[in-house]
Scaffold this motif. Structure first.
Motif, PDB file in Angstrom:
ATOM      1  N   ASP A   2      25.319  46.260  34.315  1.00 49.11           N
ATOM      2  CA  ASP A   2      25.729  45.784  33.014  1.00 49.11           C
ATOM      3  C   ASP A   2      25.832  44.266  33.051  1.00 49.11           C
ATOM      4  N   SER A   3      25.182  43.588  32.054  1.00 48.58           N
ATOM      5  CA  SER A   3      25.197  42.133  32.025  1.00 48.58           C
ATOM      6  C   SER A   3      26.596  41.583  31.839  1.00 48.58           C
ATOM      7  N   LYS A   4      27.528  42.390  31.353  1.00 54.86           N
ATOM      8  CA  LYS A   4      28.895  41.937  31.163  1.00 54.86           C
ATOM      9  C   LYS A   4      29.556  41.578  32.480  1.00 54.86           C
ATOM     10  N   LEU A   5      29.069  42.125  33.579  1.00 53.57           N
ATOM     11  CA  LEU A   5      29.668  41.811  34.872  1.00 53.57           C
ATOM     12  C   LEU A   5      29.561  40.326  35.182  1.00 53.57           C
ATOM     13  N   SER A   6      28.545  39.668  34.654  1.00 55.72           N
ATOM     14  CA  SER A   6      28.339  38.252  34.967  1.00 55.72           C
ATOM     15  C   SER A   6      29.418  37.356  34.381  1.00 55.72           C
ATOM     16  N   SER A   7      30.253  37.884  33.508  1.00 59.15           N
ATOM     17  CA  SER A   7      31.318  37.075  32.910  1.00 59.15           C
ATOM     18  C   SER A   7      32.651  37.242  33.638  1.00 59.15           C
ATOM     19  N   LEU A   8      32.689  38.103  34.654  1.00 57.51           N
ATOM     20  CA  LEU A   8      33.960  38.411  35.308  1.00 57.51           C
ATOM     21  C   LEU A   8      34.437  37.290  36.227  1.00 57.51           C
ATOM     22  N   ARG A   9      35.772  37.138  36.278  1.00 58.64           N
ATOM     23  CA  ARG A   9      36.440  36.243  37.214  1.00 58.64           C
ATOM     24  C   ARG A   9      37.307  37.120  38.118  1.00 58.64           C
ATOM     25  N   ILE A  10      37.097  37.029  39.433  1.00 57.09           N
ATOM     26  CA  ILE A  10      37.755  37.936  40.378  1.00 57.09           C
ATOM     27  C   ILE A  10      38.353  37.138  41.540  1.00 57.09           C
ATOM     28  N   LEU A  11      39.540  37.564  41.965  1.00 56.81           N
ATOM     29  CA  LEU A  11      40.150  37.015  43.177  1.00 56.81           C
ATOM     30  C   LEU A  11      40.332  38.133  44.194  1.00 56.81           C
ATOM     31  N   ILE A  12      39.992  37.859  45.458  1.00 54.19           N
ATOM     32  CA  ILE A  12      40.194  38.806  46.561  1.00 54.19           C
ATOM     33  C   ILE A  12      41.353  38.303  47.411  1.00 54.19           C
ATOM     34  N   LEU A  13      42.359  39.141  47.585  1.00 50.45           N
ATOM     35  CA  LEU A  13      43.499  38.810  48.439  1.00 50.45           C
ATOM     36  C   LEU A  13      43.485  39.756  49.631  1.00 50.45           C
ATOM     37  N   GLU A  14      43.133  39.225  50.802  1.00 52.71           N
ATOM     38  CA  GLU A  14      42.983  40.029  52.022  1.00 52.71           C
ATOM     39  C   GLU A  14      43.235  39.124  53.223  1.00 52.71           C
ATOM     40  N   ASP A  15      44.157  39.510  54.092  1.00 45.62           N
ATOM     41  CA  ASP A  15      44.517  38.637  55.211  1.00 45.62           C
ATOM     42  C   ASP A  15      43.594  38.787  56.412  1.00 45.62           C
ATOM     43  N   GLN A  16      42.920  39.919  56.570  1.00 39.36           N
ATOM     44  CA  GLN A  16      42.028  40.120  57.709  1.00 39.36           C
ATOM     45  C   GLN A  16      40.666  39.486  57.427  1.00 39.36           C
ATOM     46  N   LEU A  17      40.251  38.608  58.317  1.00 33.74           N
ATOM     47  CA  LEU A  17      39.036  37.821  58.089  1.00 33.74           C
ATOM     48  C   LEU A  17      37.815  38.705  57.873  1.00 33.74           C
ATOM     49  N   PHE A  18      37.602  39.701  58.759  1.00 38.98           N
ATOM     50  CA  PHE A  18      36.402  40.536  58.622  1.00 38.98           C
ATOM     51  C   PHE A  18      36.384  41.275  57.286  1.00 38.98           C
ATOM     52  N   GLN A  19      37.519  41.895  56.943  1.00 37.39           N
ATOM     53  CA  GLN A  19      37.576  42.644  55.689  1.00 37.39           C
ATOM     54  C   GLN A  19      37.391  41.715  54.493  1.00 37.39           C
ATOM     55  N   ARG A  20      37.935  40.505  54.600  1.00 38.14           N
ATOM     56  CA  ARG A  20      37.781  39.545  53.495  1.00 38.14           C
ATOM     57  C   ARG A  20      36.327  39.129  53.335  1.00 38.14           C
ATOM     58  N   LEU A  21      35.640  38.914  54.462  1.00 39.17           N
ATOM     59  CA  LEU A  21      34.230  38.526  54.390  1.00 39.17           C
ATOM     60  C   LEU A  21      33.363  39.649  53.822  1.00 39.17           C
ATOM     61  N   VAL A  22      33.655  40.891  54.240  1.00 31.06           N
ATOM     62  CA  VAL A  22      32.911  42.032  53.695  1.00 31.06           C
ATOM     63  C   VAL A  22      33.129  42.129  52.188  1.00 31.06           C
ATOM     64  N   ALA A  23      34.389  42.043  51.763  1.00 29.51           N
ATOM     65  CA  ALA A  23      34.699  42.131  50.333  1.00 29.51           C
ATOM     66  C   ALA A  23      34.036  40.995  49.563  1.00 29.51           C
ATOM     67  N   GLU A  24      34.058  39.805  50.149  1.00 30.64           N
ATOM     68  CA  GLU A  24      33.449  38.650  49.483  1.00 30.64           C
ATOM     69  C   GLU A  24      31.949  38.854  49.325  1.00 30.64           C
ATOM     70  N   GLN A  25      31.295  39.381  50.366  1.00 34.41           N
ATOM     71  CA  GLN A  25      29.856  39.617  50.288  1.00 34.41           C
ATOM     72  C   GLN A  25      29.520  40.652  49.207  1.00 34.41           C
ATOM     73  N   VAL A  26      30.308  41.724  49.173  1.00 35.42           N
ATOM     74  CA  VAL A  26      30.051  42.785  48.193  1.00 35.42           C
ATOM     75  C   VAL A  26      30.228  42.255  46.772  1.00 35.42           C
ATOM     76  N   VAL A  27      31.332  41.552  46.520  1.00 42.68           N
ATOM     77  CA  VAL A  27      31.593  41.038  45.173  1.00 42.68           C
ATOM     78  C   VAL A  27      30.565  39.985  44.793  1.00 42.68           C
ATOM     79  N   ALA A  28      30.241  39.095  45.716  1.00 42.21           N
ATOM     80  CA  ALA A  28      29.258  38.044  45.425  1.00 42.21           C
ATOM     81  C   ALA A  28      27.900  38.640  45.073  1.00 42.21           C
ATOM     82  N   GLY A  29      27.566  39.781  45.691  1.00 43.09           N
ATOM     83  CA  GLY A  29      26.298  40.434  45.396  1.00 43.09           C
ATOM     84  C   GLY A  29      26.197  40.982  43.989  1.00 43.09           C
ATOM     85  N   LEU A  30      27.329  41.078  43.289  1.00 41.51           N
ATOM     86  CA  LEU A  30      27.338  41.565  41.910  1.00 41.51           C
ATOM     87  C   LEU A  30      27.182  40.429  40.909  1.00 41.51           C
ATOM     88  N   ASN A  31      27.060  39.186  41.407  1.00 40.50           N
ATOM     89  CA  ASN A  31      26.761  38.022  40.573  1.00 40.50           C
ATOM     90  C   ASN A  31      27.733  37.830  39.417  1.00 40.50           C
TER      91      ASN A  31
END
Length: 411
Positions: A2-31
């Motif tokens: 859905d093109s509406k996803l491109s308007s989203l603003r998201i914050l990831i709060l995660e203290d573990q570096l690996f999990q934060r990087l995985v989450a960041e990669q997944v969210v970033a891939g949704l543009n």
């Protein structure tokens, strides 16, 4: 997507570096429009106060300093977000309490995700959010007093409350229906049709995903047989969780089922998500090799979104490669995404695999895949998932559209 996803603003709060990087990669891939990350609650609040509110916060609960539960209260009181998704492997009762609390504070609680985040589960949650209600008339959120639990899910499996909807896969050269993908829905006796985003993560974490999948395979085989009786052989793709691949009895079980119904195994396409983690590689490879040996089709889903793409292709005898919609839906306006799509198509063809472009939303997406010699298209431009009894009617209407086969531009 859905093109509406491109308007989203998201914050990831995660203290573990690996999990934060995985989450960041997944969210970033949704543009999405804006992505912020934070290691602590204090840092997250400061960023939001400086840069302004976001639509959604993906929030861990067990954090150093201010924990995620207290953070959510501050988030709501300061109106720094519209909604929250809990990232946690903690006890389900705690998660349900936090979700209930979030809604009581006025936040939209979209549910929880186990770690590491799975792209499909997150994407479904975001689609729920941006559309106000889920696709196919699903309920966007469950009332807090009706939060689902493992006992309800177990009873639903035993009582066969889960059904399948089917999304068409069509040839790009002529638009012909070549197969469908089976997608599970929960026909809840009180809540109506429930989107899998509300129950699949809990089923995977609780070990109920295997009996659910077996039930869904049974439904798919019944449908294949029904179409055979109408003179049609329509292959059905169905998702297999990586957690099931260590069960080496699965190939024998499916062989027995297909043989008993006189159904060619090739009409059942087993989709394995490329980014899924496989716990016992040796057993998984045995299971997959025996599936292939006995004639079942194997598909690698969401190709390019995980960490071991080439290794997976080298190890496993896939016959189909599905290009993730995060690449397809952006390829028309992003040369990097287009290059990735083109490379995946070329690689698959060199390996004698068919290619499926997922997330085809527009005529431009269709034209692009056609020009890059992709074999098959799937997405809302073609059709949304539908009950089986509406598929043949849809097919007639789809084929009546002109033109359905785009032309290649002159060189």
């Amino acid at each position: 997507m859905d093109s509406k996803l491109s308007s989203l603003r998201i914050l990831i709060l995660e203290d573990q570096l690996f999990q934060r990087l995985v989450a960041e990669q997944v969210v970033a891939g949704l543009n999405i429009q804006l992505l912020l990350t934070a290691e602590t609650s204090e840092d997250a609040l400061q960023q939001l106060q400086e840069k302004g509110p976001v639509d959604l916060v993906l929030c861990d609960l067990d954090l150093p300093g201010m924990d995620g539960i207290e953070f959510i209260r501050h988030l709501a009181n300061q109106k720094l977000a519209d909604g929250v998704i809990v990232l946690s492997a903690m006890d389900a009762s705690i998660i349900r309490t936090v979700e209930d609390m979030s809604q009581a504070l006025g936040l939209k609680s979209l549910g929880h995700l186990p770690k590491p985040i799975h792209r499909n589960h997150l994407r479904e949650m975001l689609e729920v959010y941006v559309n106000g209600e889920t696709f196919d008339s699903f309920k966007p959120l469950l009332p807090s007093e009706q939060l689902l639990n493992e006992q309800e899910l177990e009873e639903a499996v035993e009582q066969h409350q889960f059904i399948l909807h089917y999304q068409p896969k069509v040839l790009l050269n002529d638009g012909q229906l070549i197969a469908v993908e089976a997608l599970v829905r929960w026909q809840h006796p009180d809540l109506g049709l429930i989107h899998p985003v509300h129950f699949i993560p809990m089923m995977e974490s609780s070990g109920m995903i295997e009996p659910l999948t077996i039930n869904m395979i049974d439904l798919a085989l019944i449908q294949i047989k029904a179409w055979q009786q109408q003179g049609r052989e329509i292959p059905i793709s169905i998702n297999i969780s990586a957690t099931m691949l260590s069960n080496t009895s699965l190939p024998d079980m499916l062989m027995k089922k297909t043989k008993g119904m006189n159904i060619p195994p090739a009409l059942l396409n087993l989709e394995i998500t490329e980014s899924s983690s496989i716990s016992d590689v040796a057993l998984a490879l045995e299971t997959l090799a025996r599936f292939k040996l006995h004639g079942f089709a194997l598909s690698i889903d969401d190709f390019g979104t995980g960490y071991a793409s080439m290794q997976q292709l080298n190890r496993i005898p896939f016959s189909e490669l599905k290009i993730d919609q995060s690449f397809v839906s952006n390829a028309c306006k992003d040369d990097t995404h287009k290059a990735i799509v083109e490379s995946n198509i070329h690689l698959a063809h060199r390996l004698n695999m068919q290619t499926v472009g997922e997330g085809v939303e527009t005529q431009e997406d269709w034209q692009m895949l056609h020009d890059l010699n992709c074999d098959i298209a799937q997405g809302y431009f073609i059709a949304r998932p539908m009950p089986a009894d509406t598929l043949l009617g849809w097919e007639k209407q789809w084929l009546s559209k002109q033109p359905i086969t785009p032309h290649k531009p002159a060189l």
